[in-house]
Design a protein around this motif. Structure first.
Motif, short mmCIF file in Angstrom:
data_model
loop_
_atom_site.label_atom_id
_atom_site.label_comp_id
_atom_site.label_asym_id
_atom_site.label_seq_id
_atom_site.Cartn_x
_atom_site.Cartn_y
_atom_site.Cartn_z
N MET A 13 22.21 106.73 -55.79
CA MET A 13 21.30 107.57 -55.01
C MET A 13 21.96 107.97 -53.68
N LEU A 14 22.60 107.02 -53.02
CA LEU A 14 23.26 107.33 -51.75
C LEU A 14 24.47 108.23 -51.97
N ALA A 15 25.13 108.06 -53.11
CA ALA A 15 26.26 108.94 -53.42
C ALA A 15 25.77 110.38 -53.58
N ALA A 16 24.60 110.55 -54.21
CA ALA A 16 24.02 111.88 -54.37
C ALA A 16 23.67 112.50 -53.02
N LEU A 17 23.35 111.66 -52.04
CA LEU A 17 23.06 112.14 -50.68
C LEU A 17 24.32 112.36 -49.86
#
Length: 111
Positions: A13-17
């Motif tokens: 999820m943080l990688a997507a952000l």
């Protein structure tokens, strides 16, 4: 600033952000046993291996290898606290997340 997550899916999820370089995944099984034992201690490792062994009796070696991936994360977070480096904690409503926050607060109170 380091980003702290307690669930592997949160790393994605943080990688997507676009937040990928400073993400630290806290070890599993914080919600089991006594808080006074460090997340990367042999005590917690045994709990993790025993828990997986109940479901997969032949998986002790694999469980230890999986545990070793996360070994040291707690030490890195403690090092950040000692050096007064800011941490941002990402939380869901799971037991491991809340126990993880409690664990971080427990150690942060020492510094």
């Amino acid at each position: 600033m380091d980003e702290i997550v307690f669930e592997p899916s949160d790393v994605n999820m943080l990688a997507a952000l676009g937040i990928v370089e400073s993400v630290k995944l806290f070890p599993f099984m914080l919600s089991m046993g006594e808080l006074q034992y460090a997340c990367d201690s042999e005590y917690r490792c045994k709990q993790f291996v025993n828990c997986l062994s109940e479901y997969y009796p032949d998986s002790q070696i694999e469980a230890r290898q999986l545990w070793s991936k996360y070994h040291g994360t707690a030490n890195a977070v403690q090092c950040d606290m000692i050096n007064h480096k800011p941490l941002r904690v990402w939380v869901r409503s799971s037991a491991d997340c809340w126990c993880g926050i409690y664990y971080i607060c427990y150690y942060a109170s020492k510094y």
